[in-house]
Write a protein that holds these residues in place. Structure first.
Motif: not given
Length: 288
Positions: A99-106, A183-194, A196-204
């Motif tokens: 929940f904190a990750s979702l809120a912080g991301y938004a 860049a992720a948006k230009l590649d067609g990534a959704s908000t959810w994909k950005i 979990w696929g882009v930000l969270m792997p760099n947030s360990r």
């Protein structure tokens, strides 16, 4: 034709990390470990003294009496108490981090109406002491039948931890390069994909640090379980230790052994995640 180094000529191998950098990291880790272990030593020393020994300070143990741990475990019934604390922590920590990750991301990456007010409301939650909310929480949970249940305590802890977690993850996501998101948006990534696929792997490191803090806070909760859970079968380890203290406030070695049993999981979790925890704290300090 000139063969000397030009503008883009060979500049030789890049120098590796200096001696100070190679030595500094282990020194920092050892210092943090010592800060955790050294205060733990007097308690451990008292726990292995003969039962009933009066202690007024740090004393060299006269033999190792491990039976104190067995006596404390059986007398206080730490088996169910620790299991209850584990169940609550396993429910609170993942949900709170999510929940904190979702809120912080938004709050960090999205533009929507009322974003500033929502963030200010969360910051207000950091300023309200937990003790002020216990009585209203008790009556609210009693009205919906969640007193004397672990689920009631889990919901309260998630709500209590949310302000800091949202603030922490918002600060972290705010430091992520905006170009990465664009860049992720230009590649067609959704908000959810950005997320979990882009930000969270760099947030360990940030997520691990938050998870460790949540585990420590959940495990060490004393007042909330004491008020919201009256059933001894569902009481947590710190709350059970409080009742044990009232019963055995003279036998210091037995009390120390019981305290070691309660504190040991927190120390082990911190030592296990120490590298990620320190990196997350340092990253937050440097980026902030």
């Amino acid at each position: 034709m000139r063969t000397g180094p030009g503008r883009h000529g060979n500049r030789g191998p890049r120098p590796g990390p200096g001696v100070a950098a190679r030595v500094g990291a282990p020194v920092v880790l050892v210092s943090f470990m010592a800060a955790v272990i050294i205060p733990f030593l007097p308690l451990l020393s008292a726990a292995v003294q003969p039962a009933g020994t009066p202690l007024t300070g740090l004393d060299v143990p006269r033999g190792v009496h491990l039976e104190n741990f067995a006596d404390a475990w059986v007398t206080a019934g730490f088996g169910p108490l620790l299991w209850s604390s584990i169940l609550i922590a396993l429910a609170v920590v993942p949900a709170s981090v999510l929940f904190a990750s979702l809120a912080g991301y938004a709050l960090a990456t999205m533009d929507f109406r009322g974003r500033g007010k929502i963030f200010a409301y969360l910051l207000l939650g950091l300023a309200i002491p937990t003790e002020v909310t216990i009585i209203p929480l008790y009556y609210d949970l009693r009205a919906i039948g969640l007193t004397n249940t672990r689920w009631g305590l889990v919901l309260v802890e998630i709500a209590a931890f949310m302000p800091f977690g949202a603030f922490w993850m918002r600060a972290h996501f705010s430091t992520m390069p905006r170009a990465l998101i664009e860049a992720a948006k230009l590649d067609g990534a959704s908000t959810w994909k950005i997320l979990w696929g882009v930000l969270m792997p760099n947030s360990r490191p940030a997520v691990t640090t938050l998870g460790v803090l949540y585990f420590v806070w959940s495990w060490n909760q004393f007042m909330l379980p004491l008020i919201l859970i009256q059933d001894p079968a569902q009481r947590t380890a710190p709350a059970g230790l409080g009742f044990f203290t009232g019963q055995y406030n003279v036998d210091v070695p037995l009390l120390a052994a019981a305290t070691v049993i309660v504190v040991a999981p927190v120390v082990l979790v911190y030592l296990f995640f120490q590298r990620h925890f320190i990196r997350g704290v340092l990253d937050g300090a440097l980026k902030g």
